[in-house]
Design an enzyme around this catalytic site. Structure first.
Site: not given
Ligand code: ADP
Length: 309
Positions: A248-251
Site C-alpha cells: 500500500a505504499a503506492g496507495d
Molecule cells: P508501489 O508501492 O506502487 O510499487 P513505490 O515502491 O514506488 O510504489 O512506493 C511508493 C512511494 O512510497 C514512494 O514514492 C515513496 O514515497 C514511498 N516508499 C516506498 N518505499 C519506500 C522506502 N523503502 N522508504 C521510504 N519511502 C518509501
C-alpha cells in the site's frame, strides 16, 4: 477540506501463512489465517480521508458478509459510501494471499463485484463527480467505467488523477482526460511502452507527459518520486524509515498526492507530503492499518527538514 471522489476497487484480502508454497496438487498445513480489507481504490480512499479529505467512494461489492464488512469499514473512516453498490449475483472481490516463512507472498485476485461496475453506475454518481475537487482512480475497475468517470470530470473541469495500476497500455481517449498520471517505475515502462533500460526515469516521465498532455509522477520506492509537467522535472527523495512492509505504499502516495494537489500546495510540497505518506505506510505492517494520519505525516516532514544535510 478537499472533496475527493474515488472510483475504484475494494477487496477482502484472505491471508494464510505457510512454511513454503504448495506444489501443484499438493495440500499443505499452513499457519494462521487472517482477513484484511484492501483493494487499491479502498486503500487510496482511506489514505485521502485520513489526511483530511472528504471522500466519496464509487465502487461495487457483492451482497455477502465481506461486502457488508467493507462498507462498514469505509464508513467508519468517514467515507461517503452512498455510491458503493451491493450487487446481487456477484461476490465481493477477494485477494487470496499466501505468505511463506521468508515473507514472500503469492497473490491471486478474484475481482468479483469490482468488475461489475458499469458506466451507468458511474452516471448515477455524476453529481458527486461534478462537485468534487478531484477524481482519483486506478485500473482495478472496468475501463469503460473509468473512462466515463474521467469524461464527466473533464466536462466539469474536475482534475482527473489516475494511478495506472495494475499496469496496462491506456487508450488515447483516457490519457487525454488525465490531468495527473501516477505510476511506479514498472508501470511507467508499461504505459509508455518504453522498455529500453538506458532511458532514465525522467526521460520516461517526459514521454508520458507528451502522451497525456498532463502532469506525470513516477514513484521510485525508497528514492521518492519524480514529477514532470513537460517542461520542468522535480525530484524529491522519500524520508528515511525502517521498512517493515511495502504493501500500500503506492496507495498512500496516490491518496496523499491528491490531497496536496487539491489543497493547492506547490509541486515540491505535494511531492513531500506524498513521499512522507508512502514512507509512513512502509514503516508498518498491512495495507489500511499502515496508512498514516495527517499529524504523523507532518511529523515526518518536520523531522526530514530538521535533519542535517
Ligand atoms: P508501489 O508501492 O506502487 O510499487 P513505490 O515502491 O514506488 O510504489 O512506493 C511508493 C512511494 O512510497 C514512494 O514514492 C515513496 O514515497 C514511498 N516508499 C516506498 N518505499 C519506500 C522506502 N523503502 N522508504 C521510504 N519511502 C518509501
Amino acid at each position: 477540506m478537499p472533496r475527493i471522489v474515488v472510483v475504484g476497487s475494494v477487496n477482502m484480502d484472505l491471508v494464510v501463512t505457510t512454511p513454503r508454497f504448495a506444489a501443484p496438487g499438493e495440500t499443505l498445513l499452513g499457519g494462521s489465517f487472517q482477513t484484511f480489507p484492501g483493494g487499491k481504490g479502498a486503500n487510496q480512499a482511506v489514505a485521502a480521508a485520513r489526511l483530511g479529505a472528504e471522500v466519496t467512494f464509487i465502487g461495487c461489492v457483492g451482497r455477502d458478509p465481506w461486502g457488508a464488512e467493507l462498507r462498514e469499514l469505509l464508513a467508519s473512516e468517514q467515507i461517503d459510501v452512498a455510491h458503493l453498490l451491493s450487487r446481487g449475483g456477484e461476490r465481493t472481490g477477494v485477494a487470496v494471499i499466501t505468505v511463506d516463512a521468508a515473507g514472500q507472498n503469492s497473490i491471486i485476485v478474484a475481482s468479483g463485484a469490482n468488475m461489475a461496475l458499469t458506466t451507468r453506475d458511474v452516471e448515477a454518481a455524476r453529481e458527486a463527480i461534478e462537485q468534487a475537487d478531484a477524481l482519483l482512480m486506478q485500473l482495478e475497475s472496468p475501463l469503460p467505467a473509468v473512462q466515463r468517470a474521467a469524461e464527466i470530470a473533464r466536462q466539469h473541469d474536475v482534475p482527473v488523477i489516475l494511478n495506472a495500476a495494475p499496469a496496462q497500455r491506456l487508450p488515447a481517449a483516457l490519457l487525454e482526460c488525465v490531468d495527473v498520471l501516477i505510476v511506479n517505475e514498472w508501470e511507467s515502462r508499461v504505459v509508455s511502452n518504453l522498455h529500453d533500460p538506458a532511458l532514465s526515469q525522467a526521460q520516461v516521465a517526459s514521454h508520458l507527459c507528451s502522451l497525456s498532455g498532463g502532469h506525470v509522477v513516477v514513484t521510485l520506492g525508497r528514492d521518492g518520486a519524480v514529477h514532470c509537467d513537460g517542461q520542468t522535472t522535480t525530484r524529491r527523495p522519500a524520508p528515511r524509515v525502517d521498512v517493515i512492509d511495502t504493501t500500500a505504499a503506492g496507495d498512500a502516495f496516490a491518496g496523499a498526492w491528491t490531497v496536496g494537489w487539491c489543497e493547492g500546495l506547490s509541486i515540491e510540497q505535494t511531492l513531500a507530503l506524498a513521499n512522507a505518506a508512502g514512507a509512513a505506510a512502509v514503516s508498518r505492517r498491512g495495507a489500511i492499518p499502515s496508512l498514516p494520519r495527517r499529524s504523523e505525516v507532518e511529523s515526518l516532514l518536520s523531522a526530514a527538514k530538521s535533519r542535517p544535510k
